[in-house]
Design an enzyme around this catalytic site. Structure first.
Site, PDB file in Angstrom:
ATOM      1  N   CYS A 150      40.988  50.854  40.909  1.00  0.00           N
ATOM      2  CA  CYS A 150      40.797  51.748  39.750  1.00  0.00           C
ATOM      3  C   CYS A 150      39.924  51.203  38.625  1.00  0.00           C
ATOM      4  O   CYS A 150      39.013  51.902  38.173  1.00  0.00           O
ATOM      5  CB  CYS A 150      42.150  52.080  39.130  1.00  0.00           C
ATOM      6  SG  CYS A 150      43.058  53.189  40.140  1.00  0.00           S
ATOM      7  N   ARG A 185      36.404  37.023  36.423  1.00  0.00           N
ATOM      8  CA  ARG A 185      36.337  37.060  37.898  1.00  0.00           C
ATOM      9  C   ARG A 185      37.748  37.112  38.488  1.00  0.00           C
ATOM     10  O   ARG A 185      38.056  36.407  39.444  1.00  0.00           O
ATOM     11  CB  ARG A 185      35.528  35.883  38.453  1.00  0.00           C
ATOM     12  CG  ARG A 185      34.998  36.194  39.867  1.00  0.00           C
ATOM     13  CD  ARG A 185      34.287  35.006  40.508  1.00  0.00           C
ATOM     14  NE  ARG A 185      33.219  34.504  39.713  1.00  0.00           N
ATOM     15  CZ  ARG A 185      33.094  33.206  39.383  1.00  0.00           C
ATOM     16  NH1 ARG A 185      33.967  32.315  39.799  1.00  0.00           N
ATOM     17  NH2 ARG A 185      32.076  32.814  38.636  1.00  0.00           N
ATOM     18  N   SER A 186      38.606  37.945  37.889  1.00  0.00           N
ATOM     19  CA  SER A 186      39.957  38.076  38.454  1.00  0.00           C
ATOM     20  C   SER A 186      39.859  38.876  39.747  1.00  0.00           C
ATOM     21  O   SER A 186      38.889  39.623  39.970  1.00  0.00           O
ATOM     22  CB  SER A 186      40.889  38.762  37.458  1.00  0.00           C
ATOM     23  OG  SER A 186      40.514  40.110  37.282  1.00  0.00           O
ATOM     24  N   ASP A 208      33.132  33.187  35.008  1.00  0.00           N
ATOM     25  CA  ASP A 208      34.530  32.984  34.632  1.00  0.00           C
ATOM     26  C   ASP A 208      34.635  31.711  33.814  1.00  0.00           C
ATOM     27  O   ASP A 208      33.616  31.140  33.406  1.00  0.00           O
ATOM     28  CB  ASP A 208      35.471  33.084  35.837  1.00  0.00           C
ATOM     29  CG  ASP A 208      35.635  31.787  36.591  1.00  0.00           C
ATOM     30  OD1 ASP A 208      34.846  30.854  36.349  1.00  0.00           O
ATOM     31  OD2 ASP A 208      36.541  31.710  37.429  1.00  0.00           O
TER      32      ASP A 208
END
Ligand code: NAD
Length: 317
Positions: A150, A185-186, A208
């Site tokens: 999402c 950068r999760s 990140d």
């Protein structure tokens, strides 16, 4: 989710609510094709206040737009059984779980037990695999679109609204020529977002706290899907001056994107729950989107309609 509406003569501030409105109209068309109201169930077992706000906004958006929403608040130790039961409950069309819960690998385990046919968040292994592999459909006839996560999809819908996606170019190549920096950068947002943008043709710098990686499809977009290159020694000092789009999602209220490095006229989007851009961003950016939450919720409803459609197609085959 309060959003400042002020803008300067040279910077357009675009609010998530405005973008969400157009997407909601699309969902109304989708609803007309169904014989009943879609039923989304949210599981809240997180102590994170942002998770509660997200849950409340999901409920409000659902109720205002012809979707049923039930919020189940429960102890995190009961969540696994509750999800397994929801998977087989025919009155439930979609499941959303508000994270973080354990803030460990157990959260990823819970993501994987949501049935793929009810996963509106697009976090199931099959959907994530398709996304990284640039496989856009679930079937060999290219009828059933795969589900995308999402929040990354919300950013894409925003870039489409802003016309950063160039519709003159063929589908799948519409970001060719753009250079994007994504600060985060999760596994749930930043990395999938960098991959999606690169699969659509952009050169992406993924930043990140430790390093910078480049995601791209090679010269002339020769590669079918993106590849990732480590850029040792690179920092924002290298990436920001090259980027016409800057997307930031650093948690916490301390972080600010260094505006002096920003390219004149860049498009700046913040998806962190805190403001990663100070208000001076409007002196340099051409377009600034201060928050994206409202778009994310509409994308969730769009995903719900899509998985229902995919399930109905499978049943009629
Ligand atoms: P996370 O903690 O899992 O990841 C944070 C990322 O930011 C990591 O990649 C980390 O390395 C990077 N980072 C941290 N400090 C940095 C720095 N100084 N410089 C560069 N990179 C840095 O968080 P998450 O789940 O990705 O969420 C991030 C933010 O996005 C949160 O504020 C969250 O509330 C928000 N969020 C918003 C939506 C939405 O739809 N609006 C959805 C999900 C998350």
């Amino acid at each position: 989710m309060s959003e400042p509406a002020t803008e300067t003569p040279h910077c357009k501030v675009v609010l998530a609510g405005t973008i969400a409105k157009g997407l909601l109209e699309e969902t109304q068309e989708g609803l007309k094709k169904l014989d009943r109201k879609p039923h989304l169930v949210g599981f809240l077992a997180s102590a994170d206040p942002a998770a509660r706000v997200y849950a409340e906004w999901t409920g409000k958006t659902c109720r205002e737009n012809g979707f049923d929403f039930t919020l189940r608040e429960l102890d995190r130790e009961d969540l696994e059984d509750a999800l397994l039961s929801a998977n087989t409950n025919p009155t439930i069309d979609g499941i959303i779980v508000y994270y973080p819960i354990f803030s460990s690998r157990q959260d990823q385990y819970l993501q994987q037990i949501v049935d793929v046919s009810k996963d509106v968040e697009g976090l199931s292994h099959r959907y994530i695999f398709n996304m990284y592999q640039n496989i856009r459909f679930l079937d060999s006839h290219n009828q059933k679109k795969s589900i995308l996560p999402c929040t990354p999809l919300a950013v894409i819908k925003i870039l489409e609204y802003l016309r950063v996606y160039n519709t003159i170019l063929p589908y799948g190549n519409r970001l060719h020529g753009h250079t994007v920096t994504v600060i985060n950068r999760s596994e749930v947002v930043g990395r999938p977002l960098a991959a999606l943008l690169a699969n659509d043709g952009a050169c992406v710098y993924s930043v990140d706290v430790n390093d910078v990686q480049q995601f791209h499809r090679g010269q002339g977009l020769r590669k079918r899907r993106h590849e990732v290159v480590e850029l040792p020694g690179w920092t924002l000092e290298n990436c920001l001056p090259l980027s016409d789009v800057v997307i930031s999602g650093v948690p916490g209220d301390k972080y600010k994107v260094p505006l002096h490095l920003l390219r004149e006229g860049a498009v700046c989007i913040n998806f962190s729950s805190e403001r990663n851009f100070s208000s001076e961003v409007k002196e340099k950016a051409s377009i600034y989107v201060p928050a994206i939450g409202k778009v994310t919720i509409v994308v969730l409803l769009r995903n719900l309609l899509r998985i229902m459609q995919n399930r109905m197609d499978a049943e009629s085959e």
